[in-house]
Design an enzyme around this catalytic site. Structure first.
Site, PDB file in Angstrom:
ATOM      1  N   ARG A 113      29.203 -20.248  -0.449  1.00 41.13           N
ATOM      2  CA  ARG A 113      29.595 -19.221  -1.416  1.00 41.13           C
ATOM      3  C   ARG A 113      29.796 -19.815  -2.810  1.00 41.13           C
ATOM      4  NH1 ARG A 113      32.710 -14.104   0.480  1.00 41.13           N
ATOM      5  NH2 ARG A 113      31.527 -12.727  -0.873  1.00 41.13           N
ATOM      6  N   PHE A 127      27.993  -9.607  -0.554  1.00 43.79           N
ATOM      7  CA  PHE A 127      28.892  -9.771   0.590  1.00 43.79           C
ATOM      8  C   PHE A 127      30.266  -9.166   0.325  1.00 43.79           C
ATOM      9  CE2 PHE A 127      25.827 -13.162   1.067  1.00 43.79           C
ATOM     10  CZ  PHE A 127      25.588 -13.172   2.435  1.00 43.79           C
ATOM     11  N   HIS A 128      30.937  -8.807   1.401  1.00 44.58           N
ATOM     12  CA  HIS A 128      32.364  -8.486   1.356  1.00 44.58           C
ATOM     13  C   HIS A 128      33.093  -9.774   0.995  1.00 44.58           C
ATOM     14  CE1 HIS A 128      36.345  -7.370   2.953  1.00 44.58           C
ATOM     15  NE2 HIS A 128      35.940  -6.117   2.827  1.00 44.58           N
ATOM     16  N   TYR A 129      34.326  -9.684   0.559  1.00 42.74           N
ATOM     17  CA  TYR A 129      35.063 -10.898   0.181  1.00 42.74           C
ATOM     18  C   TYR A 129      35.514 -11.719   1.386  1.00 42.74           C
ATOM     19  CZ  TYR A 129      39.309  -8.210   1.188  1.00 42.74           C
ATOM     20  OH  TYR A 129      40.273  -7.458   1.792  1.00 42.74           O
ATOM     21  N   ARG A 130      35.449 -11.160   2.579  1.00 41.94           N
ATOM     22  CA  ARG A 130      35.888 -11.885   3.778  1.00 41.94           C
ATOM     23  C   ARG A 130      34.786 -12.776   4.323  1.00 41.94           C
ATOM     24  NH1 ARG A 130      39.132  -6.883   6.385  1.00 41.94           N
ATOM     25  NH2 ARG A 130      41.052  -7.209   5.198  1.00 41.94           N
TER      26      ARG A 130
END
Length: 184
Positions: A113, A127-130
Site C-alpha cells: 500500500r 480499496f477500502h481502508y481495511r
C-alpha cells in the site's frame, strides 16, 4: 462475471526494494476471491518498465531473486509504465468489486500500500481502508501456536501472481487449522 461487494481483491507487488521514496514497483498482479477464498478471477500480471537507474538501486538479494526468476528481463522489455499498469488493473477490478468496498488482501500488504500510495494513487484509492493481511495471522500463529507453522511451507516464488495465489492458499490453511471457525 458479476460485481459483488463481498468479493475480495488480492494484490501483490514486486519492487526494487522496500523504500517507496527510493525504490519502484516492477510487477503487479491481482486476483479476486469470493468470501470462501475461492479464486474467481485473475487479473493481468504486468511487469512495469523502469529506467536502468531504478534497477541499479536494487540490493544484491533483489537482483539475485529477480534475475533468477526472469523479472528483470520482463521489466526491461515491458511496454507498461506505472500509470498504464494502474489503469489496466483498475479496469479489471471494476468488473468484480465496487470501489472502496474490498479490503486490500495479501501478505505484508501495508508495504504494498505504501508503494501504491506513492506510484499508483488511483489504485490505492480503489480499496477500502481495511486490510486482510495474511502475515498478521502468521505472526499470531507464531506466538500462540508455533507448531502449526511447520505444517505450511511457502514456496517463495517472488513472482506477483504466484505469490498471491499462495497467499490465498495460506489464509485457507490458517482458516482451517488455526482460526477454526464453526460452521453455521
Amino acid at each position: 462475471m458479476k460485481i459483488n461487494k463481498k468479493n475480495l481483491i488480492w494484490i501483490d507487488l514486486e519492487m526494487t526494494g522496500l523504500n517507496p521514496k527510493v525504490h519502484r514497483i516492477i510487477e503487479i498482479a491481482t486476483l479476486i476471491t469470493d468470501t470462501n477464498l475461492n479464486i474467481i478471477a485473475e487479473g493481468p500480471v504486468i511487469p512495469i518498465y523502469q529506467k536502468k537507474e531504478h534497477i541499479l538501486v536494487m540490493d544484491e538479494w533483489n537482483k539475485r531473486i529477480h534475475e533468477n526468476n526472469g523479472l528483470i528481463k520482463r521489466v526491461e522489455k515491458s511496454l507498461y509504465n506505472e500509470q498504464k499498469a494502474e489503469h489496466e488493473t483498475i479496469l479489471f477490478l471494476k468488473k468484480w468489486v465496487p470501489i472502496q468496498v474490498s479490503p486490500m488482501c495479501g501478505n505484508s500488504i501495508a508495504q504494498d500500500r505504501r508503494f501504491l500510495f506513492q506510484y499508483m494513487p488511483h489504485l490505492e484509492n480503489y480499496f477500502h481502508y481495511r486490510y486482510i493481511d495474511v502475515s498478521t495471522i502468521k505472526e499470531l500463529a507464531y506466538r500462540w501456536n508455533p507448531s502449526i507453522l511447520d505444517k505450511f511451507k511457502k514456496n517463495h516464488y517472488h513472482k506477483a501472481l504466484e505469490d498471491i495465489r499462495e497467499s490465498v492458499v495460506e489464509l485457507n490453511f490458517y482458516k482451517k487449522n488455526f482460526l477454526k471457525f464453526k460452521k453455521k
